[in-house]
Design a protein around this motif. Structure first.
Motif, short mmCIF file in Angstrom:
data_model
loop_
_atom_site.label_atom_id
_atom_site.label_comp_id
_atom_site.label_asym_id
_atom_site.label_seq_id
_atom_site.Cartn_x
_atom_site.Cartn_y
_atom_site.Cartn_z
N ALA A 25 -9.30 -8.10 -9.20
CA ALA A 25 -9.53 -9.54 -9.23
C ALA A 25 -8.89 -10.23 -8.02
O ALA A 25 -9.37 -11.27 -7.57
CB ALA A 25 -8.98 -10.14 -10.52
N ALA A 26 -7.83 -9.63 -7.49
CA ALA A 26 -7.16 -10.18 -6.31
C ALA A 26 -7.85 -9.79 -5.01
O ALA A 26 -7.41 -10.19 -3.94
CB ALA A 26 -5.70 -9.72 -6.28
N GLY A 27 -8.92 -8.98 -5.12
CA GLY A 27 -9.71 -8.67 -3.94
C GLY A 27 -9.67 -7.24 -3.45
O GLY A 27 -10.34 -6.90 -2.47
N TYR A 28 -8.91 -6.37 -4.10
CA TYR A 28 -8.83 -4.98 -3.65
C TYR A 28 -10.06 -4.19 -4.07
O TYR A 28 -10.56 -4.35 -5.19
CB TYR A 28 -7.56 -4.31 -4.18
CG TYR A 28 -6.32 -4.77 -3.46
CD1 TYR A 28 -5.95 -4.19 -2.25
CD2 TYR A 28 -5.53 -5.79 -3.97
CE1 TYR A 28 -4.82 -4.63 -1.57
CE2 TYR A 28 -4.40 -6.24 -3.30
CZ TYR A 28 -4.05 -5.64 -2.10
OH TYR A 28 -2.94 -6.08 -1.42
N ARG A 29 -10.52 -3.33 -3.15
CA ARG A 29 -11.68 -2.49 -3.41
C ARG A 29 -11.34 -1.01 -3.20
O ARG A 29 -12.24 -0.18 -3.10
CB ARG A 29 -12.86 -2.90 -2.51
CG ARG A 29 -13.27 -4.36 -2.68
CD ARG A 29 -13.82 -4.63 -4.09
NE ARG A 29 -14.17 -6.04 -4.27
CZ ARG A 29 -13.40 -6.92 -4.92
NH1 ARG A 29 -12.23 -6.54 -5.45
NH2 ARG A 29 -13.79 -8.17 -5.04
N ALA A 30 -10.05 -0.73 -3.14
CA ALA A 30 -9.56 0.65 -3.01
C ALA A 30 -8.21 0.73 -3.69
O ALA A 30 -7.37 -0.16 -3.51
CB ALA A 30 -9.46 1.06 -1.55
N PHE A 31 -8.00 1.78 -4.47
CA PHE A 31 -6.76 1.97 -5.20
C PHE A 31 -6.10 3.27 -4.77
O PHE A 31 -6.76 4.31 -4.73
CB PHE A 31 -7.01 2.06 -6.71
CG PHE A 31 -7.68 0.86 -7.31
CD1 PHE A 31 -7.14 -0.41 -7.17
CD2 PHE A 31 -8.85 1.01 -8.04
CE1 PHE A 31 -7.75 -1.51 -7.74
CE2 PHE A 31 -9.47 -0.08 -8.62
CZ PHE A 31 -8.92 -1.35 -8.47
N LYS A 32 -4.79 3.21 -4.49
CA LYS A 32 -4.01 4.44 -4.33
C LYS A 32 -3.24 4.67 -5.61
O LYS A 32 -2.34 3.88 -5.96
CB LYS A 32 -3.08 4.38 -3.13
CG LYS A 32 -2.38 5.71 -2.88
CD LYS A 32 -1.57 5.71 -1.59
CE LYS A 32 -0.24 5.00 -1.75
NZ LYS A 32 0.59 5.11 -0.53
N LEU A 33 -3.56 5.74 -6.31
CA LEU A 33 -2.95 6.04 -7.59
C LEU A 33 -1.73 6.94 -7.39
O LEU A 33 -1.83 7.99 -6.74
CB LEU A 33 -3.95 6.76 -8.50
CG LEU A 33 -5.35 6.16 -8.60
CD1 LEU A 33 -6.21 7.02 -9.51
CD2 LEU A 33 -5.28 4.71 -9.09
N LYS A 34 -0.62 6.54 -7.94
CA LYS A 34 0.54 7.43 -7.96
C LYS A 34 0.31 8.51 -9.01
O LYS A 34 -0.12 8.23 -10.14
CB LYS A 34 1.80 6.64 -8.29
CG LYS A 34 2.24 5.67 -7.20
CD LYS A 34 2.71 6.39 -5.96
CE LYS A 34 3.31 5.42 -4.95
NZ LYS A 34 3.84 6.10 -3.76
N ILE A 35 0.58 9.76 -8.62
CA ILE A 35 0.48 10.88 -9.54
C ILE A 35 1.76 11.71 -9.41
O ILE A 35 2.62 11.40 -8.60
CB ILE A 35 -0.77 11.74 -9.29
CG1 ILE A 35 -0.76 12.31 -7.86
CG2 ILE A 35 -2.04 10.92 -9.53
CD1 ILE A 35 -1.85 13.32 -7.59
N GLY A 36 1.88 12.77 -10.22
CA GLY A 36 3.09 13.58 -10.21
C GLY A 36 4.00 13.28 -11.38
O GLY A 36 5.23 13.48 -11.29
N ARG A 37 3.42 12.85 -12.49
CA ARG A 37 4.23 12.50 -13.66
C ARG A 37 5.04 13.68 -14.18
O ARG A 37 6.11 13.51 -14.77
CB ARG A 37 3.32 11.93 -14.76
CG ARG A 37 2.74 10.56 -14.42
CD ARG A 37 1.57 10.21 -15.35
NE ARG A 37 1.10 8.83 -15.15
CZ ARG A 37 0.26 8.49 -14.17
NH1 ARG A 37 -0.20 9.41 -13.32
NH2 ARG A 37 -0.14 7.24 -14.05
N GLY A 38 4.51 14.89 -13.99
CA GLY A 38 5.21 16.07 -14.48
C GLY A 38 6.38 16.50 -13.63
O GLY A 38 7.10 17.45 -13.99
#
Length: 360
Positions: A150-163
């Motif tokens: 909604a703020a205008g982003y069209r690309a997401f960097k997802l943090k992973i490595g929960r384990g």
């Protein structure tokens, strides 16, 4: 240029404040990143009434080593800060050059790129794990994506490595897969990047990639501790599976010589040295080599929204940058309104220096 006619008359230290739109949670290595912070800035004033400012990029040199010196003695407009002992003034000096010469920083850097650059959302952390006594699950990550979309982003960097730290290894890896696939399902047209903060080993990360092979990741960032053999193995896996996913490395404690060698082997596509700690002068020095190796850059900008603006100026000035890291939020005490943000792209202003006046 007329930089030899302007002498530093004062060095002032102040602060600006950054505020995120929400509390940013954990990643693979660290706990909550909070809701913002205060940062030291340095303001350089000249005897001719000009001034430039920027984030303080290290230990401030003694005032008597700065005051009374000409601007041209401190910075070469073609290469950057002359003396490493003055590197803390990197951003203030580049801003000051632009103010004196009536040039935006990207023009001082050579204007080799485009003024408008793709900007991804770097604020998608482990919201699913909070709060400890009642974790909200995957829907919390999707809610953060929705807010930033909604703020205008069209690309997401997802943090992973929960384990790596926060969950049982197998359960954490499954959650990483679940989150990645859920975000792709919710946003079929958005670009998705992932950042493991070195939270996997090579075997585990390749298993993760196999499980999300149809997601179409734009890049994978710091999947495991830097190791030339493991990065070569990762490259072989991507090549063997016909994946166009890029490998991005170099944010954490970069050994530049090793990184450039690995990039030269074709096993790093994007170099990530931090825009502030590595500095504009550092990037100006290394970018010709990055280009020669056929690699690209995307300076790490997480932490402060103003670092995103610095990275965008660097992209427009030096080129070889296809996307920059967005830090959602506000910079209090500075006017950043000249930067145009629209539909996932950031356009730098055609104003002197960084084009960011300080508030009164």
């Amino acid at each position: 240029m007329s930089l030899d006619r302007h002498y530093i008359s004062a060095v002032e230290v102040s602060t600006i404040s950054s505020r995120y739109p929400r509390t940013i949670g954990r990643n693979a290595r660290l706990g909550s990143h909070g809701s913002g912070s205060d940062s030291a800035i340095v303001i350089l004033r000249t005897d001719t009434g000009r001034s430039g400012w920027g984030l303080l990029a290290g230990a401030l040199p003694p005032e008597n080593q700065v005051v009374g010196r000409s601007v041209i003695d401190l910075i070469d407009p073609d290469t950057g800060v002359r003396d490493p002992a003055m590197s803390a003034l990197d951003f203030a000096l580049h801003d000051l050059v632009g103010q004196i010469e009536d040039l935006p920083v990207y023009a001082v850097l050579g204007a080799h790129g485009q003024r408008t650059i793709s900007c991804y959302d770097g604020a998608i952390y482990f919201a699913d794990l909070d709060p400890d006594d009642d974790p909200r699950g995957v829907q919390a990550v999707l809610a953060d994506c929705a807010a930033d979309d909604a703020a205008g982003y069209r690309a997401f960097k997802l943090k992973i490595g929960r384990g790596n730290r926060w969950m049982d290894r197998a359960a954490g890896d499954r959650r990483d897969i679940e989150v990645t696939r859920a975000v792709r399902e919710a946003y079929p047209r958005h670009r998705i990047l992932v950042d493991a903060n070195d939270g996997y080993d090579c075997d585990g990360f390749i298993a993760y990639l196999q499980a999300v092979a149809d997601v179409g990741l734009y890049w994978v960032e710091e999947p495991f501790l830097d190791d030339a053999a493991d990065l070569a193995r990762l490259r072989r896996h991507l090549s063997d599976t016909g994946s166009a996913t890029l490998i991005a490395e170099g944010e954490s404690n970069p050994d530049l010589d090793s990184l450039l060698k690995i990039a030269g082997n074709g096993d790093i596509d994007v170099l990530l040295m931090d825009v502030v700690s590595f500095g504009l002068t550092g990037w100006r020095s290394v970018m010709p080599t990055v280009a020669e190796l056929g690699a690209h850059a995307s300076p790490h900008a997480w932490g402060l929204p103003i670092k995103t603006l610095y990275a965008a100026q660097l992209a427009a000035g030096l080129g070889r940058v296809n996307t920059v890291e967005g830090v959602p939020g506000q910079t209090l005490g500075a006017d950043t309104s000249a930067y145009l943000w629209r539909d996932g792209e950031l356009t730098v202003p055609d104003r002197p220096g960084f084009g960011i006046p300080l508030g009164e």
